[in-house]
Design a protein around this motif. Structure first.
Motif, PDB file in Angstrom:
ATOM      1  N   CYS A   1      -4.994  59.697  56.824  1.00 30.60           N
ATOM      2  CA  CYS A   1      -5.654  61.004  56.940  1.00 30.60           C
ATOM      3  C   CYS A   1      -4.852  62.071  56.188  1.00 30.60           C
ATOM      4  O   CYS A   1      -4.286  62.979  56.805  1.00 30.60           O
TER       5      CYS A   1
ATOM      6  N   PRO B   1     -16.027  63.818  58.199  1.00 33.53           N
ATOM      7  CA  PRO B   1     -14.889  63.190  58.893  1.00 33.53           C
ATOM      8  C   PRO B   1     -14.958  61.669  58.896  1.00 33.53           C
ATOM      9  O   PRO B   1     -15.979  61.066  58.545  1.00 33.53           O
TER      10      PRO B   1
ATOM     11  N   VAL C   1       0.150  65.771  66.787  1.00 34.07           N
ATOM     12  CA  VAL C   1      -1.230  65.283  66.808  1.00 34.07           C
ATOM     13  C   VAL C   1      -1.833  65.415  68.207  1.00 34.07           C
ATOM     14  O   VAL C   1      -2.824  64.753  68.518  1.00 34.07           O
TER      15      VAL C   1
ATOM     16  N   VAL D   1     -13.625  60.492  64.813  1.00 37.13           N
ATOM     17  CA  VAL D   1     -13.156  61.881  64.907  1.00 37.13           C
ATOM     18  C   VAL D   1     -14.336  62.809  64.628  1.00 37.13           C
ATOM     19  O   VAL D   1     -15.482  62.419  64.774  1.00 37.13           O
TER      20      VAL D   1
ATOM     21  N   HIS E   1     -11.002  67.572  62.883  1.00 35.75           N
ATOM     22  CA  HIS E   1     -10.027  66.982  61.974  1.00 35.75           C
ATOM     23  C   HIS E   1      -9.894  67.783  60.682  1.00 35.75           C
ATOM     24  O   HIS E   1      -9.005  67.510  59.878  1.00 35.75           O
ATOM     25  N   TYR E   2     -10.787  68.755  60.479  1.00 39.19           N
ATOM     26  CA  TYR E   2     -10.738  69.600  59.289  1.00 39.19           C
ATOM     27  C   TYR E   2     -10.428  71.053  59.646  1.00 39.19           C
ATOM     28  O   TYR E   2     -10.739  71.964  58.875  1.00 39.19           O
TER      29      TYR E   2
ATOM     30  N   LEU F   1      -3.026  56.484  66.321  1.00 38.52           N
ATOM     31  CA  LEU F   1      -2.546  57.688  65.640  1.00 38.52           C
ATOM     32  C   LEU F   1      -1.146  57.475  65.089  1.00 38.52           C
ATOM     33  O   LEU F   1      -0.808  57.971  64.008  1.00 38.52           O
TER      34      LEU F   1
ATOM     35  N   VAL G   1      -5.506  66.445  68.086  1.00 41.93           N
ATOM     36  CA  VAL G   1      -6.344  65.340  67.622  1.00 41.93           C
ATOM     37  C   VAL G   1      -6.509  64.309  68.730  1.00 41.93           C
ATOM     38  O   VAL G   1      -7.615  63.817  68.997  1.00 41.93           O
TER      39      VAL G   1
ATOM     40  N   ASN H   1     -13.254  61.758  54.320  1.00 41.36           N
ATOM     41  CA  ASN H   1     -12.124  60.893  54.634  1.00 41.36           C
ATOM     42  C   ASN H   1     -12.611  59.609  55.278  1.00 41.36           C
ATOM     43  O   ASN H   1     -13.475  59.642  56.157  1.00 41.36           O
TER      44      ASN H   1
ATOM     45  N   HIS I   1      -8.859  65.622  71.496  1.00 40.13           N
ATOM     46  CA  HIS I   1     -10.258  65.629  71.054  1.00 40.13           C
ATOM     47  C   HIS I   1     -10.840  64.220  71.094  1.00 40.13           C
ATOM     48  O   HIS I   1     -11.967  64.009  71.563  1.00 40.13           O
TER      49      HIS I   1
ATOM     50  N   ASP J   1      -5.200  65.914  56.890  1.00 38.18           N
ATOM     51  CA  ASP J   1      -4.602  66.491  58.094  1.00 38.18           C
ATOM     52  C   ASP J   1      -3.086  66.371  58.074  1.00 38.18           C
ATOM     53  O   ASP J   1      -2.375  67.249  58.542  1.00 38.18           O
TER      54      ASP J   1
ATOM     55  N   TYR K   1      -0.739  58.063  60.979  1.00 40.88           N
ATOM     56  CA  TYR K   1       0.069  59.207  60.579  1.00 40.88           C
ATOM     57  C   TYR K   1       1.482  58.715  60.278  1.00 40.88           C
ATOM     58  O   TYR K   1       2.204  58.271  61.184  1.00 40.88           O
TER      59      TYR K   1
END
Length: 448
Positions: free
Chosen positions: A436, A165, A352, A169, A173-174, A341, A355, A262, A358, A439, A345
Motif C-alpha cells: 500500500c 481502494p 496503522v 479497505v 485508506h486514501y 497489516l 486502518v 491500489n 476501520h 498510505d 506495511y
C-alpha cells in the motif's frame, strides 16, 4: 507532496518541489502551479557554487549513469529554498524510475533505474490540516448505496481525480491523498459495493417458514435460503465494480477523470479504462493485482461456467456457507487483521491504528461475511488483466506504474511485466514500501 531528485553523477541538479498531479506526455512532465514550490540547484566546482533560481519556468536535467540528460519542464514560482537536503539529514524513500527515454531498451533491471529520494511530508504551516473531507452516499440502484468521500470540490477549474481502494479497505485508506490533493484538485474516493461502507443496509435474504425464530435471530445477513427481489442476480464481482465506477463518473463527477487504484482498485481502474476509455484521462496503478476471481466467466466460458451455476450470487449454497463460516472466523479475528497489516506495511513505525480499527469495524457489519463469500465465489471478469492492458494500449490511455518494492503479495515483477507491454509508461519502484505505497509513502503521489 515533496519530491527530491538526485543522482551520483559527477555533478547533479537537485529539485525540491511541493508537487501535486504530474501529467506525462512525450518526454515532458508538467507540474501545475500549487501552493509552494521549492528549488535547490547545486553542483560541483565545475558548475560553480550553489545557485538559486526563481524562474517561473525552468528546465531540470538529471545526468544519469550513461551521461545522458532527461528533460523536465516545471511550472510554478519558487517561494523558498530548503538547505536541509544538502547535508543528507532528511528521512526519505528511494524510487527507481524508468520513463520514456530508454524505453526501447528497457530490460527490467532494477540496477539500471534512476534513483530518486522522497523526503517525508512537511509539517503543515499555520496550523493547516489539509482540505476538509466530506462523507457522502449515492444510491446507484434501489438498495445499492455507494459510500464515497470527496474533497476540493470548490476547485472547479482543476482536474478531477478518482481513487479506488484495495480489497477489504475503503475510502479511509486514501485520507492522506484526499487531504493533500484536495487543496488544489477535485478528489473523490469510493467504497466498492460489498466493501467498506457500501455494504447493504438490510438483509439480502430471508429464511423459509420452516426455520425457527431463535435460529433466524442467530443468522447474519445473506445466509438465508431465499433472495430478496432487489438482490436477485447480485454478485460482487469485477464487472459489477466496473459498472459502479462508470456510473459514478457519469452521474456524480460528470466528466472524464484521472483514476488511481491500489491492489484490487488498480485492476478495476485498468478494467474501467479498457471498457470506457472516453471517461478516463489517465490511470495510475499502485501495486495493482494482476488477477481476480477463480471461477469461469459465463460470457467467456459458458460451458465451463455451467458447472458453477449462480456462482457468487445469493442465496449462498450450503457448501459455500459452511466454508465461509470457517474462513471468516479466521480472517476477521483482530489478531489476523493485525498480522496482515504487519505483512503489507514494511515500515512498522507507521501508525496503522486507524486502518486497523476501520477494517475491524467493517468485519463486524452483519452483511460482511456473506459479501466476502460473494466476492470469493464470483466469476472472473470478462476481461483479464492483460486483455484490459492491451485495450488501454490500443486506445492510448496514459498509464503510470507505481510499485512498492517490498510487497509480499504483488511483487514488482508484475509491474515490470506491465512495463514491458507499455514501454512508454513511467514506472516507479518505491523502497522501502509494501503493498500500500499510497498510505505507507504518501509523499510519492504521482498521477499520470
Amino acid at each position: 507532496m515533496e519530491v527530491l531528485s538526485h543522482n551520483s553523477a559527477p555533478y547533479c541538479h537537485v529539485v525540491y518541489l511541493s508537487c501535486k498531479i504530474v501529467k506525462g506526455r512525450s518526454n515532458s512532465w508538467l507540474l501545475p502551479p500549487s501552493r509552494k514550490h521549492r528549488l535547490l540547484w547545486f553542483g560541483s566546482n565545475k558548475n560553480g557554487p550553489l545557485r538559486i533560481s526563481e524562474n517561473k519556468q525552468f528546465p531540470l536535467k538529471n545526468l544519469d549513469s550513461r551521461n545522458k540528460f532527461r528533460s523536465l519542464d516545471v511550472l510554478g514560482r519558487v517561494s523558498r529554498v530548503d538547505y536541509n537536503v544538502c547535508n543528507g539529514t532528511y528521512n526519505g524513500y528511494v524510487i527507481g524510475n524508468s520513463g520514456e527515454e530508454g524505453a526501447g531498451t528497457f530490460s527490467g533491471d532494477e540496477e539500471s533505474l534512476a534513483k530518486v529520494l522522497i523526503p517525508s511530508l512537511p509539517d503543515e504551516p499555520n496550523g493547516e490540516c489539509g482540505a476538509p473531507i466530506s462523507s457522502c452516499f449515492w444510491e446507484w440502484k434501489p438498495k445499492l448505496t455507494v459510500h464515497y468521500e470527496k474533497s476540493g470540490c470548490e476547485n472547479v477549474s482543476s482536474p478531477p481525480v478518482l481513487l479506488l481502494p484495495g480489497f477489504g479497505v475503503g475510502t479511509f485508506h486514501y485520507e492522506k491523498q484526499l487531504k493533500d490533493l484536495g487543496r488544489d484538485y477535485r478528489v473523490w474516493a469510493i467504497d466498492f459495493l460489498g466493501q467498506g461502507m457500501s455494504l447493504p443496509s438490510e438483509d439480502l435474504t430471508s429464511m423459509s417458514e420452516e426455520v425457527g425464530t431463535s435460529e433466524r435471530k442467530n443468522l447474519v445477513w445473506g445466509f438465508g435460503d431465499k433472495t430478496e427481489p432487489w438482490a436477485n442476480d447480485l454478485v460482487y464481482s469485477m464487472d459489477l465494480w466496473c459498472d459502479q465506477v462508470r456510473y459514478f463518473v457519469e452521474e456524480v463527477i460528470g466528466e472524464p477523470v484521472y483514476v488511481a487504484g491500489n491492489s484490487l482498485g488498480g485492476f478495476v481502474a485498468l478494467y474501467f479504462a479498457a471498457s470506457y476509455p472516453h471517461l478516463v484521462k489517465g490511470i495510475t496503478l499502485l501495486n495493482a493485482t494482476p488477477f481476480w476471481g477463480f471461477l469461469p466467466n459465463p460470457v467467456k466460458s459458458p460451458r465451463l461456467a455451467r458447472i458453477f451455476p449462480r456462482s457468487g450470487t445469493f442465496p449462498l449454497s450450503t457448501n459455500v456457507r459452511k466454508l465461509t463460516e470457517f474462513i471468516w472466523r479466521k480472517i476477521s479475528d483482530p489478531e489476523s487483521i493485525a498480522e496482515v497489516l504487519n505483512q503489507v506495511y514494511v515500515d512498522h513505525s507507521i501508525n496503522v491504528d486507524k486502518v486497523f480499527s476501520h477494517i475491524l469495524k467493517i468485519t463486524q457489519h452483519p452483511a460482511a461475511a456473506a459479501s466476502f463469500a460473494s466476492i470469493m465465489f464470483a466469476p472472473q471478469g470478462q476481461l483479464s488483466f492483460m486483455e484490459a492492458l492491451s485495450r488501454c494500449k490500443r486506445n492510448k490511455v496514459p498509464i503510470c506504474l507505481m510499485y512498492g518494492k517490498e510487497d509480499p503479495w504483488v511483487k514488482p515483477i508484475w509491474g515490470l511485466r506491465v512495463k514491458k507491454q507499455m514501454l512508454e509508461a513511467p514506472y516507479y519502484q518505491i523502497s522501502p514500501a509494501g503493498h500500500c505505497p499510497h498510505d505507507e509513502v504518501p509523499e510519492a503521489g504521482v498521477f499520470s
